[in-house]
Design a protein around this motif. Structure first.
Motif, PDB file in Angstrom:
ATOM      1  N   ALA A   1      35.268  39.373  30.811  1.00  0.00           N
ATOM      2  CA  ALA A   1      35.393  37.952  31.157  1.00  0.00           C
ATOM      3  C   ALA A   1      36.848  37.514  31.098  1.00  0.00           C
ATOM      4  O   ALA A   1      37.334  36.798  31.991  1.00  0.00           O
ATOM      5  CB  ALA A   1      34.543  37.102  30.214  1.00  0.00           C
ATOM      6  N   VAL A   2      37.551  37.943  30.077  1.00  0.00           N
ATOM      7  CA  VAL A   2      38.964  37.584  29.929  1.00  0.00           C
ATOM      8  C   VAL A   2      39.780  38.182  31.078  1.00  0.00           C
ATOM      9  O   VAL A   2      40.609  37.504  31.685  1.00  0.00           O
ATOM     10  CB  VAL A   2      39.491  38.061  28.558  1.00  0.00           C
ATOM     11  CG1 VAL A   2      40.988  37.927  28.461  1.00  0.00           C
ATOM     12  CG2 VAL A   2      38.804  37.311  27.433  1.00  0.00           C
ATOM     13  N   ASN A   3      39.533  39.460  31.377  1.00  0.00           N
ATOM     14  CA  ASN A   3      40.261  40.116  32.456  1.00  0.00           C
ATOM     15  C   ASN A   3      39.902  39.506  33.813  1.00  0.00           C
ATOM     16  O   ASN A   3      40.775  39.291  34.653  1.00  0.00           O
ATOM     17  CB  ASN A   3      39.973  41.619  32.452  1.00  0.00           C
ATOM     18  CG  ASN A   3      40.994  42.396  33.235  1.00  0.00           C
ATOM     19  OD1 ASN A   3      42.189  42.249  33.035  1.00  0.00           O
ATOM     20  ND2 ASN A   3      40.517  43.231  34.145  1.00  0.00           N
ATOM     21  N   ALA A   4      38.634  39.221  34.025  1.00  0.00           N
ATOM     22  CA  ALA A   4      38.189  38.625  35.293  1.00  0.00           C
ATOM     23  C   ALA A   4      38.856  37.280  35.522  1.00  0.00           C
ATOM     24  O   ALA A   4      39.316  36.977  36.636  1.00  0.00           O
ATOM     25  CB  ALA A   4      36.667  38.475  35.291  1.00  0.00           C
ATOM     26  N   ASP A   5      38.931  36.461  34.475  1.00  0.00           N
ATOM     27  CA  ASP A   5      39.562  35.145  34.601  1.00  0.00           C
ATOM     28  C   ASP A   5      41.052  35.287  34.913  1.00  0.00           C
ATOM     29  O   ASP A   5      41.596  34.553  35.740  1.00  0.00           O
ATOM     30  CB  ASP A   5      39.349  34.338  33.319  1.00  0.00           C
ATOM     31  CG  ASP A   5      39.918  32.935  33.436  1.00  0.00           C
ATOM     32  OD1 ASP A   5      39.604  32.244  34.422  1.00  0.00           O
ATOM     33  OD2 ASP A   5      40.688  32.526  32.546  1.00  0.00           O
ATOM     34  N   THR A   6      41.702  36.249  34.274  1.00  0.00           N
ATOM     35  CA  THR A   6      43.129  36.474  34.522  1.00  0.00           C
ATOM     36  C   THR A   6      43.369  36.912  35.959  1.00  0.00           C
ATOM     37  O   THR A   6      44.245  36.373  36.643  1.00  0.00           O
ATOM     38  CB  THR A   6      43.695  37.519  33.545  1.00  0.00           C
ATOM     39  OG1 THR A   6      43.517  37.034  32.212  1.00  0.00           O
ATOM     40  CG2 THR A   6      45.164  37.779  33.799  1.00  0.00           C
ATOM     41  N   TRP A   7      42.602  37.883  36.432  1.00  0.00           N
ATOM     42  CA  TRP A   7      42.778  38.350  37.804  1.00  0.00           C
ATOM     43  C   TRP A   7      42.458  37.238  38.798  1.00  0.00           C
ATOM     44  O   TRP A   7      43.152  37.095  39.812  1.00  0.00           O
ATOM     45  CB  TRP A   7      41.899  39.568  38.070  1.00  0.00           C
ATOM     46  CG  TRP A   7      42.376  40.840  37.428  1.00  0.00           C
ATOM     47  CD1 TRP A   7      43.147  40.959  36.299  1.00  0.00           C
ATOM     48  CD2 TRP A   7      42.109  42.165  37.857  1.00  0.00           C
ATOM     49  NE1 TRP A   7      43.354  42.270  36.005  1.00  0.00           N
ATOM     50  CE2 TRP A   7      42.741  43.050  36.936  1.00  0.00           C
ATOM     51  CE3 TRP A   7      41.381  42.706  38.902  1.00  0.00           C
ATOM     52  CZ2 TRP A   7      42.668  44.427  37.063  1.00  0.00           C
ATOM     53  CZ3 TRP A   7      41.303  44.091  39.022  1.00  0.00           C
ATOM     54  CH2 TRP A   7      41.948  44.942  38.121  1.00  0.00           C
ATOM     55  N   ALA A   8      41.421  36.449  38.531  1.00  0.00           N
ATOM     56  CA  ALA A   8      41.066  35.349  39.432  1.00  0.00           C
ATOM     57  C   ALA A   8      42.201  34.335  39.523  1.00  0.00           C
ATOM     58  O   ALA A   8      42.539  33.856  40.608  1.00  0.00           O
ATOM     59  CB  ALA A   8      39.791  34.668  38.947  1.00  0.00           C
ATOM     60  N   THR A   9      42.789  34.013  38.386  1.00  0.00           N
ATOM     61  CA  THR A   9      43.864  33.029  38.351  1.00  0.00           C
ATOM     62  C   THR A   9      45.117  33.551  39.053  1.00  0.00           C
ATOM     63  O   THR A   9      45.701  32.864  39.890  1.00  0.00           O
ATOM     64  CB  THR A   9      44.207  32.659  36.890  1.00  0.00           C
ATOM     65  OG1 THR A   9      43.034  32.126  36.279  1.00  0.00           O
ATOM     66  CG2 THR A   9      45.327  31.645  36.823  1.00  0.00           C
ATOM     67  N   GLU A  10      45.514  34.767  38.712  1.00  0.00           N
ATOM     68  CA  GLU A  10      46.765  35.310  39.233  1.00  0.00           C
ATOM     69  C   GLU A  10      46.690  35.669  40.714  1.00  0.00           C
ATOM     70  O   GLU A  10      47.677  35.528  41.433  1.00  0.00           O
ATOM     71  CB  GLU A  10      47.188  36.536  38.421  1.00  0.00           C
ATOM     72  CG  GLU A  10      47.466  36.242  36.963  1.00  0.00           C
ATOM     73  CD  GLU A  10      48.558  35.199  36.746  1.00  0.00           C
ATOM     74  OE1 GLU A  10      49.549  35.199  37.514  1.00  0.00           O
ATOM     75  OE2 GLU A  10      48.424  34.385  35.822  1.00  0.00           O
ATOM     76  N   LEU A  11      45.535  36.125  41.172  1.00  0.00           N
ATOM     77  CA  LEU A  11      45.405  36.512  42.578  1.00  0.00           C
ATOM     78  C   LEU A  11      44.826  35.406  43.440  1.00  0.00           C
ATOM     79  O   LEU A  11      45.104  35.333  44.638  1.00  0.00           O
ATOM     80  CB  LEU A  11      44.570  37.785  42.692  1.00  0.00           C
ATOM     81  CG  LEU A  11      45.186  39.010  42.000  1.00  0.00           C
ATOM     82  CD1 LEU A  11      44.245  40.192  42.050  1.00  0.00           C
ATOM     83  CD2 LEU A  11      46.539  39.363  42.610  1.00  0.00           C
ATOM     84  N   GLY A  12      44.027  34.528  42.845  1.00  0.00           N
ATOM     85  CA  GLY A  12      43.425  33.430  43.603  1.00  0.00           C
ATOM     86  C   GLY A  12      44.451  32.481  44.185  1.00  0.00           C
ATOM     87  O   GLY A  12      44.234  31.902  45.254  1.00  0.00           O
ATOM     88  N   VAL A  13      45.592  32.315  43.510  1.00  0.00           N
ATOM     89  CA  VAL A  13      46.637  31.411  44.022  1.00  0.00           C
ATOM     90  C   VAL A  13      47.270  31.945  45.304  1.00  0.00           C
ATOM     91  O   VAL A  13      47.937  31.201  46.017  1.00  0.00           O
ATOM     92  CB  VAL A  13      47.735  31.145  42.962  1.00  0.00           C
ATOM     93  CG1 VAL A  13      47.160  30.458  41.750  1.00  0.00           C
ATOM     94  CG2 VAL A  13      48.466  32.404  42.586  1.00  0.00           C
ATOM     95  N   LEU A  14      47.061  33.216  45.604  1.00  0.00           N
ATOM     96  CA  LEU A  14      47.625  33.815  46.818  1.00  0.00           C
ATOM     97  C   LEU A  14      46.748  33.577  48.047  1.00  0.00           C
ATOM     98  O   LEU A  14      47.130  33.959  49.160  1.00  0.00           O
ATOM     99  CB  LEU A  14      47.817  35.319  46.613  1.00  0.00           C
ATOM    100  CG  LEU A  14      48.715  35.726  45.442  1.00  0.00           C
ATOM    101  CD1 LEU A  14      48.735  37.240  45.301  1.00  0.00           C
ATOM    102  CD2 LEU A  14      50.115  35.164  45.614  1.00  0.00           C
ATOM    103  N   SER A  15      45.607  32.953  47.859  1.00  0.00           N
ATOM    104  CA  SER A  15      44.680  32.716  48.966  1.00  0.00           C
ATOM    105  C   SER A  15      45.316  31.834  50.031  1.00  0.00           C
ATOM    106  O   SER A  15      46.033  30.881  49.723  1.00  0.00           O
ATOM    107  CB  SER A  15      43.401  32.050  48.448  1.00  0.00           C
ATOM    108  OG  SER A  15      42.532  31.774  49.522  1.00  0.00           O
ATOM    109  N   ARG A  16      45.037  32.146  51.270  1.00  0.00           N
ATOM    110  CA  ARG A  16      45.525  31.329  52.393  1.00  0.00           C
ATOM    111  C   ARG A  16      44.700  30.056  52.550  1.00  0.00           C
ATOM    112  O   ARG A  16      45.114  29.131  53.236  1.00  0.00           O
ATOM    113  CB  ARG A  16      45.472  32.132  53.682  1.00  0.00           C
ATOM    114  CG  ARG A  16      46.418  33.289  53.686  1.00  0.00           C
ATOM    115  CD  ARG A  16      46.354  34.026  54.994  1.00  0.00           C
ATOM    116  NE  ARG A  16      47.177  35.220  54.913  1.00  0.00           N
ATOM    117  CZ  ARG A  16      47.296  36.094  55.870  1.00  0.00           C
ATOM    118  NH1 ARG A  16      46.631  35.934  56.992  1.00  0.00           N
ATOM    119  NH2 ARG A  16      48.068  37.145  55.717  1.00  0.00           N
ATOM    120  N   HIS A  17      43.539  30.036  51.918  1.00  0.00           N
ATOM    121  CA  HIS A  17      42.657  28.882  52.003  1.00  0.00           C
ATOM    122  C   HIS A  17      42.749  28.068  50.721  1.00  0.00           C
ATOM    123  O   HIS A  17      42.874  28.638  49.638  1.00  0.00           O
ATOM    124  CB  HIS A  17      41.218  29.327  52.244  1.00  0.00           C
ATOM    125  CG  HIS A  17      41.067  30.184  53.468  1.00  0.00           C
ATOM    126  ND1 HIS A  17      41.126  29.667  54.741  1.00  0.00           N
ATOM    127  CD2 HIS A  17      40.903  31.525  53.615  1.00  0.00           C
ATOM    128  CE1 HIS A  17      40.993  30.640  55.616  1.00  0.00           C
ATOM    129  NE2 HIS A  17      40.858  31.784  54.958  1.00  0.00           N
TER     130      HIS A  17
END
Length: 189
Positions: free
Chosen positions: A38-54
């Motif tokens: 859960a901790v790792n998933a949240d970190t990856w979501a936060t760090e990579l989600g900001v790169l979304s074009r949408h």
């Protein structure tokens, strides 16, 4: 008299897991894997989600929100969340095999961590969108999760519960990851 020396053998470190071939050690191991996932998933979501074009959308309503808004999610961030949880699940499954727990425990570890980690990460977003303390910096006009904004200005609470800061949200999300993974392990093993 012999002096006490700590032992770092893997058999000592993982004794509750190894000894629990039919006991609760495996469930505790799955719970730990779920929390870490859960901790790792949240970190990856936060760090990579900001790169979304949408633009992100609020998890509760689907309304478009600014990048970095608590509770905002994107498909890229959600996919990154699943990948982060799967990564921890793979490590947990590999550990189960190395410790001789067999393929069933390895599969339960992989599945439990993946589902538990993703659930914990989404729960984090849900809390962020609903009851997490969110503050506003009147100098910058930006929302933040901190009582003091990065510009140095004291902020004011605009929504959420004052005691439910980001650290508490992270703890609760990891607890959800642990409980979901443990429950899956309980059902599968």
């Amino acid at each position: 008299m012999a002096a006490w020396r700590p032992s770092w053998r893997s058999s000592d470190l993982f004794s509750s897991f190894s000894a629990g071939a039919s006991g609760h050690g495996q469930i505790w191991f799955l719970a730990c894997a779920g929390a870490m996932a859960a901790v790792n998933a949240d970190t990856w979501a936060t760090e990579l989600g900001v790169l979304s074009r949408h633009p992100p959308r609020l998890i509760t309503t689907g309304r478009r929100v600014e990048v970095g808004t608590s509770g905002g999610i994107t498909w890229l961030g959600t996919g990154a969340s699943l990948a982060g949880a799967l990564f921890i699940g793979l490590l947990a499954g590999l550990a189960a095999l190395i410790l001789g727990q067999g393929w069933a425990v390895a599969a339960a570890s992989l599945l439990g961590a993946a589902v538990g980690g993703t659930a914990g990460s989404l729960f984090d977003s849900l809390l962020g969108a609903t009851v997490q303390a969110i503050y506003r910096c009147d100098t910058c006009g930006k929302e933040t999760e901190s009582k003091i904004h990065r510009c140095g200005t004291e902020t004011r609470l605009v929504r959420g519960w004052p005691w439910l800061g980001n650290d508490v949200v992270n703890f609760l999300a990891s607890a959800v990851g642990a409980l979901v993974a443990a429950a899956m392990g309980w059902g599968l093993l």
